[in-house]
Every structure is written in structure tokens, then in C-alpha cells.
Design an enzyme around this catalytic site. Sequence first.
Site, PDB file in Angstrom:
ATOM      1  N   CYS A 197      47.590  45.700  44.488  1.00  0.00           N
ATOM      2  CA  CYS A 197      47.428  44.793  45.353  1.00  0.00           C
ATOM      3  C   CYS A 197      47.098  45.075  46.924  1.00  0.00           C
ATOM      4  O   CYS A 197      45.915  44.774  47.236  1.00  0.00           O
ATOM      5  CB  CYS A 197      48.916  43.947  45.660  1.00  0.00           C
ATOM      6  SG  CYS A 197      48.986  43.024  47.176  1.00  0.00           S
ATOM      7  N   VAL A 215      31.259  36.904  25.871  1.00  0.00           N
ATOM      8  CA  VAL A 215      30.494  38.196  26.029  1.00  0.00           C
ATOM      9  C   VAL A 215      30.719  39.142  24.840  1.00  0.00           C
ATOM     10  O   VAL A 215      31.790  39.379  24.596  1.00  0.00           O
ATOM     11  CB  VAL A 215      30.865  38.623  27.386  1.00  0.00           C
ATOM     12  CG1 VAL A 215      30.139  40.051  27.604  1.00  0.00           C
ATOM     13  CG2 VAL A 215      30.120  37.650  28.531  1.00  0.00           C
ATOM     14  N   HIS A 259      51.086  14.937  62.779  1.00  0.00           N
ATOM     15  CA  HIS A 259      49.579  14.250  63.006  1.00  0.00           C
ATOM     16  C   HIS A 259      48.824  14.649  64.156  1.00  0.00           C
ATOM     17  O   HIS A 259      49.129  14.881  65.403  1.00  0.00           O
ATOM     18  CB  HIS A 259      49.559  12.829  63.268  1.00  0.00           C
ATOM     19  CG  HIS A 259      48.241  12.209  63.146  1.00  0.00           C
ATOM     20  ND1 HIS A 259      47.635  11.908  61.960  1.00  0.00           N
ATOM     21  CD2 HIS A 259      47.505  11.834  64.270  1.00  0.00           C
ATOM     22  CE1 HIS A 259      46.372  11.696  62.314  1.00  0.00           C
ATOM     23  NE2 HIS A 259      46.348  11.228  63.770  1.00  0.00           N
TER      24      HIS A 259
HETATM   25  P1  NAI Z   1      42.332  35.818  34.018  1.00  0.00           P
HETATM   26  O1  NAI Z   1      43.160  36.070  32.809  1.00  0.00           O
HETATM   27  O2  NAI Z   1      42.496  34.996  35.232  1.00  0.00           O
HETATM   28  O3  NAI Z   1      40.796  35.374  33.691  1.00  0.00           O
HETATM   29  C1  NAI Z   1      40.009  36.115  32.797  1.00  0.00           C
HETATM   30  C2  NAI Z   1      39.035  35.102  31.960  1.00  0.00           C
HETATM   31  O4  NAI Z   1      38.169  35.738  31.468  1.00  0.00           O
HETATM   32  C3  NAI Z   1      39.580  34.296  31.286  1.00  0.00           C
HETATM   33  O5  NAI Z   1      39.069  32.860  32.004  1.00  0.00           O
HETATM   34  C4  NAI Z   1      39.189  34.463  29.749  1.00  0.00           C
HETATM   35  O6  NAI Z   1      39.034  33.095  29.116  1.00  0.00           O
HETATM   36  C5  NAI Z   1      37.970  35.022  30.286  1.00  0.00           C
HETATM   37  N1  NAI Z   1      37.557  36.111  29.208  1.00  0.00           N
HETATM   38  C6  NAI Z   1      37.933  36.864  28.339  1.00  0.00           C
HETATM   39  N2  NAI Z   1      37.155  37.458  27.328  1.00  0.00           N
HETATM   40  C7  NAI Z   1      36.254  36.933  27.582  1.00  0.00           C
HETATM   41  C8  NAI Z   1      34.888  37.066  27.233  1.00  0.00           C
HETATM   42  N3  NAI Z   1      34.614  38.033  26.033  1.00  0.00           N
HETATM   43  N4  NAI Z   1      33.527  36.724  27.327  1.00  0.00           N
HETATM   44  C9  NAI Z   1      33.894  35.775  28.442  1.00  0.00           C
HETATM   45  N5  NAI Z   1      35.079  35.233  29.042  1.00  0.00           N
HETATM   46  C10 NAI Z   1      36.024  35.999  28.590  1.00  0.00           C
HETATM   47  O7  NAI Z   1      42.037  37.267  34.581  1.00  0.00           O
HETATM   48  P2  NAI Z   1      41.407  37.879  35.993  1.00  0.00           P
HETATM   49  O8  NAI Z   1      40.499  37.028  36.820  1.00  0.00           O
HETATM   50  O9  NAI Z   1      40.591  39.458  35.534  1.00  0.00           O
HETATM   51  O10 NAI Z   1      42.761  38.326  36.838  1.00  0.00           O
HETATM   52  C11 NAI Z   1      43.677  39.451  36.348  1.00  0.00           C
HETATM   53  C12 NAI Z   1      44.765  38.734  36.811  1.00  0.00           C
HETATM   54  O11 NAI Z   1      45.157  39.266  38.125  1.00  0.00           O
HETATM   55  C13 NAI Z   1      45.374  37.551  36.545  1.00  0.00           C
HETATM   56  O12 NAI Z   1      46.835  37.503  35.922  1.00  0.00           O
HETATM   57  C14 NAI Z   1      45.241  37.037  37.757  1.00  0.00           C
HETATM   58  O13 NAI Z   1      46.431  36.001  37.972  1.00  0.00           O
HETATM   59  C15 NAI Z   1      45.945  38.142  38.743  1.00  0.00           C
HETATM   60  N6  NAI Z   1      45.157  37.914  40.005  1.00  0.00           N
HETATM   61  C16 NAI Z   1      45.731  36.895  40.848  1.00  0.00           C
HETATM   62  C17 NAI Z   1      44.992  36.621  42.068  1.00  0.00           C
HETATM   63  C18 NAI Z   1      45.425  35.500  42.923  1.00  0.00           C
HETATM   64  O14 NAI Z   1      46.599  35.073  42.653  1.00  0.00           O
HETATM   65  N7  NAI Z   1      44.606  35.122  43.848  1.00  0.00           N
HETATM   66  C19 NAI Z   1      43.726  37.201  42.309  1.00  0.00           C
HETATM   67  C20 NAI Z   1      43.157  38.236  41.620  1.00  0.00           C
HETATM   68  C21 NAI Z   1      43.890  38.587  40.363  1.00  0.00           C
END
Ligand code: NAI
Length: 468
Positions: free
Chosen positions: A41, A239, A447
Amino acid sequence: MSYDVVVIGSGPGGYVCAIKAAQLGLKTAIVEKRPTHGGTCVNVGCIPSKALLHASEAFAHAGHVFADLGIDVGKPKLDLKQMLAHKTRTVEQNTKGLDFLMKKNKIDVLRGTGKVMGKGKVSVAGEDGKSSDVETKNIVIATGSDVAGIPGVDVEFDEKVVVSSTGALEFEKVPGHLVVVGGGVIGLELGSVWARLGAKVTVVEFLDTILGGMDGEIAKQFQRMLGKQGLEFKLGAKVTAVKKAGKGASITFEPVKGGDAETIEADAVLVATGRRPFTEGLGLEEAGVELDDRGRVATDGHCRTNVEGIYAIGDVIAGPMLAHKAEDEGVAVAEIIAGQAGHVNYDVIPSVVYTDPEVASVGKTEEELKKAGVDYKAGKFPFSANGRARAMLATDGFVKVLADARTDRVLGVHILGFGAGEMIHEAAVLMEFGGSSEDLARTCHAHPTMSEAVKEAALATFANPIHM
Ligand code: NAI
């Protein structure tokens, strides 16, 4: 050495747990293998990405919004080196702050890789290869998560062309074309950063929607907004290959429903397809600590593992991989160890996507309520009808409040709009206290504020909103 608590990992879960334990009078040590505290983080995640999100948002506003506000700055010029330096400084301020907090709370910092040697014993292997053992009454595993990659696809991250979120924080120049694999939180946040700075960004997502799991209506409108900002989406696309090709990369994907594969060439590719719990080399198997079917440390509702005196918190256990969820678990575990009633309310954990506009939500989505057969009512209010939003040229988006049709208890709140990540907390507090949409609608809101849209959306669940 002998301790009451040894925490392994100093990310938001671990360092917060250590501070709380020390505040409660427990003799505490924290084991960390990175040179700095804060875990993913602070070092390569939430904090540096927010520095870049803020800076790139300011850059985009200088280019598009300032002129409408009567500010003529000409065409803004990007100084990427300076922007990245701002990011580095932000991280340093935070890691130095954590050093200070460790000292202030008299927490012993054990530098090296921690391993559970069974109940009550942790070994710490330093960089010099030497290990030392410490005795402790309680162990807290807070080792977080690592990039998951794409299941079944061999991805070689060089963090220059084929990057994870870490490399996407430090491109030395703006990629001409950036392909983002995964339309989740990381993909959209970091994709927006580089789109605002001038990259063509194509997001390839497996599902038929971006931000799977978020409220569907919000996700749809949000995608339209990102489209207007220039992001291109290939949805329902799996992908199957990511390769380095010449100076750039080639990305192959095929329709999930079947059909011909397509390959696109890009200058860089960000693989953001999720994270996996980090449990390697921790000695969990030898110590008899059980994992669940998804490789996470198995815990009861109070972060206890099956071995007495060993707890686990944060990304390494079940639940959303969110820093604030880990922090709350850290506090709860410290309290439990100190003999108090530590508790995390998993039904009220806000989540925020720090794009422009932001997306924030807490509680259930409409899809979840429908699936559970809950009789609910929805109230909505658009920011286009909010005076403050008009004054700030921030009229995109809306607020949705979902309440139980019978009891009026608020079950979920979803906000798409400027400042959503701050506004969501009034909903979180309300829900923590079991409040109703009438409670929210009858609470006087200053407001003019964006938050008045939250009040109006609550009102819309049982009456007509005033300003619409
Ligand atoms: P994520 O789980 O949010 O999203 C990954 C996406 O990749 C999914 O929509 C999935 O369907 C897609 N995917 C998987 N395999 C694929 C393929 N072969 N081809 C195309 N699409 C595919 O994971 P992300 O964005 O990597 O984040 C990881 C973790 O970090 C999550 O749990 C997220 O909540 C957390 N995080 C939270 C943040 C926040 O709260 N602002 C910021 C950054 C990360």
C-alpha cells in the site's frame, strides 16, 4: 527475546496491529523484509498511485476544465520527472512517518524475513543469511498479497514493458499505447493516470462489465464517462497471451463467448488481473496452520487460525483485499489478544475507486439484493441537479441509496461523482448504527455541498426529492 505479540509484515494491517497492541501495553515486535514499512500500500500501491492520480487529474483539469473557469494557462506541459518525484516524496513522507510511529510506540523492528516456527516461535532471516529466533505469546500473520498474473498464461514481467501495478507507477515516458489487462480497480486507476497524461489506453476485460461486483448501473455509467475520457474497452474478452515484441508487447485475446482471437501491439501492457495471498516460505504447513481452498490462511470470524496464538489479517485471509479492511482487522486482533472484544463489521466496509470521477460504495449492490430476494427500494439523485456540483463543473454521476422496503434500514449506498470517496463515509457511519433512509434524509446537510445529493437520494427512497 520474548514478546507478547510478533507481527509478520508491516503493511497497513501489520503496522496498525503493532501500534494498537503497543498502545494496549503489549510488548510488540514487527518483522519486515523491505527496507521501509508500509507494505504494498505505502510503497507501491495505494499511496504512490494516489499521488499520480492527483497529479494527472490536475494536469487534465489544467488542459480541459481551467479554461471554462476563466483560467487561461495555455496548453499545460507535462514534466513527468517532476510528477514521479512528487510520487516518490509522498511515499518517503509516509514511510518516515511509520518509522516515527514504530519508535514512538516502542515497537521493536526486526529486519528480515519472518517464518513461523510453530506456536510461540518466529525466526527472522536477515539479508546476510543469518537467522535469529524470537519467542512470543502471539503471532499475527500480515504478509499481504502479491500480483496474481493471468491464470494459465505465462506472463514475464520486466516492469518496463510488461508491467504490474508496480511498473505502471514508474514509466519513464508516457507509453504511446498502453494495453491494460483487467478492468478492475488497478486497471482503471492506473489506466486513467496514463490516459490523462496522453497515452492511448485499451482495457481488455474478461467480464461483460468493468468493476465486476460493483453496482451494475454505476459501472455502466462510469464506463461511458471513461470512454469520453478516451479509454477504449474490449469487454467479454479473455487474454490468452502477453508477449514482449520488439520494443513493445503483443497481447492476444479471444471473445469469451467464442470466436476469433485478436492480437494488438502496444508500447506497454499493464497486467492487473488480481492479487493472490502471500503465504510462501512462512512455515505455515510445518506449523500446522490451515489454508482455505483458495490458498488463503483460514480464519474464524475473529482472525484466529486453527492454531491457538496464531492470528492472520488483511489480504492473506478471506475478504476484500483492501488496506482499510486489514487495518480494522489489525486493531481487532490487538484488542482480542489484550483480552478485549475486538470486532470487524464486514457488512460495512467502504470501497473506493480513485478515478475522476470517483466511484464509492458501501453495503449491498442492487444485484446482490435481487439475488438474495430482499424487498428493497432505491432512491437516486444526480449531481447535475446539485448546485455545488454545477459551481465546480462536477455534474457527472449520481448517488443511489438502497433501503429495506419494510424497515427502511439502509442496505447499500453507491456514489459515482467528484468526492465520492469522502462522501461515502456518512453512509458508512449511518449503516454502522443501523440507520434508515429517513434518518439520512432528515439529517441537516450543509448547503451548498455535494453531500446534499446523498440526502436527496435517501429522500428519494420514500418521497420526492426537493431539487428535482
Ligand atoms: P480485480 O480483481 O479488481 O480486477 C481484475 C480484473 O481482471 C477482473 O475484472 C477480471 O475479470 C479480469 N481478468 C482476469 N483474468 C483475465 C483475462 N485472462 N483476460 C481479461 N481480463 C481478465 O484486480 P486488480 O484490479 O488487479 O486489483 C487487485 C486487488 O487490489 C483487488 O482486490 C482490489 O480491490 C485491490 N485494490 C484496491 C484499490 C482500491 O480500493 N482503490 C486500488 C488497487 C487495488
